[in-house]
Every structure is written in structure tokens, then in C-alpha cells.
Design a protein around this motif. Structure first.
Motif, short mmCIF file in Angstrom:
data_model
loop_
_atom_site.label_atom_id
_atom_site.label_comp_id
_atom_site.label_asym_id
_atom_site.label_seq_id
_atom_site.Cartn_x
_atom_site.Cartn_y
_atom_site.Cartn_z
N LEU A 24 -2.51 -2.29 4.84
CA LEU A 24 -3.82 -1.82 5.29
C LEU A 24 -4.59 -3.00 5.86
O LEU A 24 -4.80 -4.00 5.17
N ASN A 81 -8.50 3.26 -0.97
CA ASN A 81 -8.86 2.21 -0.04
C ASN A 81 -9.32 2.76 1.31
O ASN A 81 -10.14 2.15 1.99
N SER A 117 -5.34 12.80 3.23
CA SER A 117 -4.54 11.59 3.04
C SER A 117 -5.39 10.48 2.45
O SER A 117 -6.57 10.33 2.81
N GLN A 166 0.82 -1.20 0.00
CA GLN A 166 0.00 0.00 0.00
C GLN A 166 0.86 1.26 0.00
O GLN A 166 2.02 1.25 0.41
N CYS A 167 0.26 2.34 -0.46
CA CYS A 167 0.94 3.64 -0.51
C CYS A 167 0.04 4.66 0.19
O CYS A 167 -1.14 4.77 -0.13
N LEU A 168 0.60 5.38 1.15
CA LEU A 168 -0.14 6.43 1.86
C LEU A 168 0.30 7.77 1.29
O LEU A 168 1.47 8.15 1.39
N LEU A 217 3.54 -0.28 2.71
CA LEU A 217 2.68 -0.31 3.90
C LEU A 217 1.63 -1.43 3.78
O LEU A 217 1.45 -2.02 2.72
N VAL A 242 -3.62 1.77 8.77
CA VAL A 242 -2.46 1.60 7.88
C VAL A 242 -1.23 1.54 8.76
O VAL A 242 -1.06 2.36 9.69
N CYS A 262 -5.03 6.17 1.14
CA CYS A 262 -4.25 4.95 1.00
C CYS A 262 -4.71 4.25 -0.27
O CYS A 262 -5.91 4.06 -0.47
N THR A 317 5.58 4.17 0.99
CA THR A 317 5.25 2.91 0.30
C THR A 317 5.60 1.72 1.19
O THR A 317 6.15 1.88 2.28
N TYR A 377 4.56 10.88 0.41
CA TYR A 377 3.99 9.52 0.35
C TYR A 377 4.95 8.50 0.93
O TYR A 377 6.17 8.68 0.93
#
Length: 427
Positions: A392, A351, A361, A318-320, A390, A425, A363, A388, A386
Motif C-alpha cells: 500500500l 488501512n 474491499s 498487505q492483504c486486500l 501486496l 494497493v 486493505c 496477500t 483476498y
């Protein structure tokens, strides 16, 4: 034919057709069914991943011969094993189909260019996994019961939203009913491809990763099927992935609504778009194990049930992304409209999202190419950060014990809860 009584749709995913032994097991499962049947087949095993790698090499102008050769060798080995297991009668047909498919794939790859749209070209190449697998299955079944292979691409009509084609329901229903139903006067079984469709001018589209479930639902809706069965390597719809959580619980039955929410949050058993067309026509969906076909599985339908055990859903890679206004102004509805528009343009799905006074923000599933496209669209207006790599986690129907179980010892970068869902996250 206007209607066909007793029609069922079976969907077999990549794990259930991963090799020759798996395809022969599919044959045994189908052999116990006596009525009219449409079978939707995914690409074999990890073929989609392998074709994605071949396409990526071709798109970047690199030598893809070795990667393509491995895909070809794998399918040739399966064809030879099937001939030995199901009888040499089918070898000539399989070899001819195998040769034709790879010749067409090689011709397609020769046209791939970084100067043309990435996603459109992706669809033309990666769709060959389903074409090959469905041809193998059709040949293996044909001596068991009269079977016809059907190319789904001219029938399942979509727009040009490459890699996630939007279905033209009217055109699709008309073409499927006119082309598929009459064939059951001659055969008992039709085998076709999941994941793929086509535009009005004949170009191939795909329905999104793991989209074969959705194909099964589209066919069931349009053909007024009695039911859909998805054959998996698990005992049914579970409250968690048994590869991650050892103490899973099977839901014997569950409502459309609960399942739609679980799929939306990332439960891997069912594609998120699968349930709506089935619910619209009240078509029940069964999730059963191809390893134990006689077991009960899970029935998904319009039902009431007591509170369910908490469902644990894990999405990796995942990317925040965080957006802040450069002039310290509030993140207003106008700013959100710009951000949402850019996310849609980059085809990044949210997501989970959260906002404060001056930041917003989200995700998303990480795609380096798409994230950089998003940054290019928004960096002049917003300050962007950002992270990466990560994970969730989502807990559906959470309680205090389930939250404590998942969050203990983790560093949470973002968390959010509603009445029935807890998400966070973490690294």
C-alpha cells in the motif's frame, strides 16, 4: 510534588539501544542534559521479533529452548560489553537483574498454552524485551547522574484489550504523578519501559507494535513535561523512508495535524497515537538523530507552515479483502455494520477501504491468524476473496508528478484519492 519545572521526556527506540555501543552513545547524549529527565526505552534491536518467535514456538507446543537461548546469549554479551565500556562497578547489578529477568521469563513461558488466550499470553512474554533494555540503560547511567529504574507496568493502567491496551487516563495520571514526581527529590533521571502497561489486577499489557512513542507521550501528558524528544537513526521527520526513497526531504517543523495524518497512514517515524495527548497539552515533540545529536531535527508543534513537500508512505505485507453479498443485494449500512464488527473482533485495522454496489474491499496489515478468524466470522453471509503479499502506497500532499512517479509501471488493484491524499494497493 505538584509540578516539576523543566521536565523533559526522551524516548530511545530499538535502533538507539541495539547493542552496547549504542547504549554508551545514549549515555553521551544524556550526559549533555542537565535538568530532570524521564527516559523511555524500547527493546534492544530486534529483540521483540525474537521474543515473538519464542512465544509462537511455546504457544504451538514446539521446542523454544534454542530460540530463547539466542535471546539470552545476545543480552549476556551486551551486559559484558557494557561492563567493559562503562566500568566493572555495574557488572554485579547487571548480572543480578539479567538472571532475575530470564528466570521470570522462563517461568512465564512454562505456563504458555494453546488452550488460553493468545493475545494475553503474548503480552506477558514479549514485554520482557523492554524490561531488560531499560535495566541496562539505568545501570549505565547511574554513575553519570543519579538514576532510578522504574517499572511502568503498575503505573500505566490499561484495560484488558491485549496487545493494544486502552489507557485509563485518570488512574494513570494519578499513579504516575504520585509515584514519579517525588522521586526527583532524590534523582535526576528516571528510566522506564516503553510499549508496556498493566491491568488493575497486575497483568501485563502492551500498547501495540512500536508503542514506545505512545508511552513517552502518555508520560509527558500526565507529568506535564516541557517537551518530548524521540531519538531516531534519521535526521528528523522525513517525507519518505530513506531506505526506500533515496531523495528524501526533512521537515524542519510541522504541525500536529499534519503529523497525525502522516502517522495514521503509516509513516514509520512516529506511532499514530503519540500526537493527540501532546497536542492536548501543547507539548512540543522533537525528532532528532542519535547519530548526530547536535543537528536540528524536526520540531512538531502547533504551527502554521507553507505547503509541504509530498510525503511518500509505503506499507508492505498487505492483504486486500473483498466481501460480496451472496444474494446480489446491495452492500447496505447493515452489511457494513456486520463487516466492521467482525474486523474489530479480529483486531484487523483498515488501512484503506472502498465499496461498490454489491462488494466492499478493505486493505489491512496481513496476519494469517486474524484473517482466518475474520473469514470464519463472515463466510456464511458473504462471498470472500483476498490477496496477500501486496503493498500500500500513500502520497500525502500529492501532485501529478508524485502520483506519476509512484504508479508508473505498477499494476494497481485499488486506488483512491481525496483532496490531499492519494492511495493505491499494488502487487
Amino acid at each position: 510534588m505538584s509540578e516539576l519545572t523543566g521536565l523533559q521526556v526522551y524516548k530511545f527506540g530499538g535502533a538507539s539501544v541495539k547493542d552496547a555501543a549504542a547504549i554508551l552513545n545514549l549515555r553521551r547524549i544524556v550526559g549533555s542534559h542537565s535538568g530532570p529527565l524521564v527516559i523511555v526505552v524500547s527493546a534492544m534491536g530486534k529483540t521483540t521479533n525474537a521474543l515473538e518467535n519464542v512465544f509462537e514456538l511455546a504457544y504451538n507446543g514446539k521446542d523454544y529452548a534454542g530460540a530463547l537461548g539466542r535471546v539470552k546469549a545476545f543480552h549476556r554479551e551486551v551486559a559484558e560489553s557494557l561492563a567493559a565500556g562503562a566500568g566493572p562497578y555495574m557488572m554485579a547489578d547487571v548480572n543480578e537483574g539479567f538472571r532475575d529477568a530470564f528466570e521470570a521469563l522462563e517461568a512465564q513461558l512454562a505456563t504458555v498454552s494453546a488452550l488460553r488466550d493468545y493475545d494475553e499470553q503474548y503480552d506477558q512474554v514479549v514485554s520482557y524485551g523492554e524490561l531488560l533494555a531499560s535495566a541496562f540503560v539505568a545501570h549505565v547511567l547511574n554513575d553519570l547522574r543519579p538514576t532510578r529504574w522504574l517499572d511502568c507496568r503498575p503505573l500505566l493502567r490499561t484495560d484488558e484489550n491485549w496487545r493494544e491496551g486502552l489507557v485509563d487516563w485518570q488512574a494513570t495520571e494519578e499513579s504516575l504523578r504520585s509515584e514519579v514526581l517525588p522521586r526527583f527529590q532524590e534523582v535526576q533521571t528516571i528510566v522506564t519501559q516503553g510499549f508496556v502497561g498493566g491491568t488493575a489486577d497486575g497483568r501485563t499489557t502492551t500498547l501495540g507494535r512500536e508503542g514506545s512513542d505512545y508511552t513517552a507521550a502518555i508520560l509527558a501528558y500526565c507529568l506535564r513535561a516541557e517537551s518530548v524528544t524521540i531519538w531516531k537513526d534519521v535526521a528528523g521527520l522525513l517525507n519518505a523512508d530513506p531506505k526506500t526513497f533515496p531523495d528524501t526531504v526533512r521537515y524542519p517543523e510541522i504541525s500536529y495535524r499534519e503529523t497525525i495524518e502522516m502517522a495514521y497512514y503509516g509513516a514509520s517515524v512516529i506511532h499514530p497515537k503519540t500526537l493527540k495527548p501532546l497536542a492536548d497539552r501543547n507539548i512540543p515533540l522533537r525528532v532528532k538523530s542519535f547519530l548526530d545529536p547536535a543537528a536540528e531535527g524536526t520540531l512538531i508543534h502547533d504551527c502554521q507552515h507553507p505547503p509541504l513537500a509530498p510525503a511518500f508512505i509505503r506499507k508492505t505485507d498487505q492483504c486486500l479483502l473483498s466481501f460480496s453479498s451472496k444474494d446480489f443485494s446491495f452492500i447496505s449500512e447493515e452489511n457494513l455494520a456486520v463487516i466492521f464488527g467482525a474486523l474489530a473482533q479480529a483486531k484487523l485495522k483498515i488501512n484503506v477501504m472502498q465499496n461498490s454496489a454489491i462488494s466492499f474491499s478493505v486493505c489491512v496489515d496481513f496476519s494469517e491468524r486474524r484473517v482466518h478468524q475474520l473469514l470464519d466470522l463472515l463466510r456464511e453471509q458473504f462471498t470472500l476473496h483476498y490477496n496477500t503479499g501486496l503493498t500500500l502506497f500513500t502520497i500525502k500532499n500529492y501532485d501529478a508528478a508524485s502520483v506519476a512517479r509512484l504508479t508508473e509501471g505498477r499494476r494497481l488493484l485499488l486506488e483512491q484519492r481525496t483532496r490531499g491524499t492519494f492511495q493505491f494497493v499494488c502487487q
